[in-house]
Design a protein around this motif. Structure first.
Motif: not given
Length: 144
Positions: A20-27, A31-43
């Motif tokens: 929720g924190f990172y989504e509030a910043l626009g990310w 969420e897959v199997e209790e892990t959240v994955f964000f694409q952050a540029g090339g990583l």
């Protein structure tokens, strides 16, 4: 070992709160199997249980205490973007640890911690220009 980083995983105590924190910043992530994955540029930036992350690395789990020796950095294109992001961080539940100001090196920066205490620097450094996609190429310091 090739000189690159592909994933950064942040151990968190409450996955829903951290997401929720990172989504509030626009990310935006998945969420897959209790892990959240964000694409952050090339990583990839991942959020995962602090205990599971410690176990996966063969380490004893423990509470985060003080500064862990790592700071993630987010460079932006203007001083105003630094200020705007800091307002969003506070509204989302983060803590500003260093108010925005021109630092000793001469560029505008600030720092905050997320709800799990992960430290971030936010900076506008004209010496590290950002490409259109947000990537940065470090200058040749030998020519400065």
């Amino acid at each position: 070992m090739e000189q690159r980083i592909t994933l950064v995983t942040l151990g968190v105590s409450d996955l829903a709160r951290a997401k929720g924190f990172y989504e509030a910043l626009g990310w935006r992530g998945q969420e897959v199997e209790e892990t959240v994955f964000f694409q952050a540029g090339g990583l990839g930036l991942l959020l995962w249980s602090r205990e599971k992350l410690a176990e996966d690395c063969g380490l004893e789990p423990g509470q985060a205490v003080g500064f862990g020796g790592i700071v993630l950095a987010h460079n932006v294109r203007s001083d105003a973007e630094v200020d705007t992001l800091l307002a969003a961080v506070e509204a989302a539940g983060g803590t500003i640890t260093k108010p925005a100001a021109v630092n000793a090196i001469g560029f505008y920066s600030s720092a905050f911690v997320d709800p799990d205490g992960h430290a971030w620097e936010v900076a506008h450094n004209p010496g590290f220009p950002l490409a259109e996609d947000g990537s940065v190429t470090l200058p040749d310091f030998g020519t400065l």
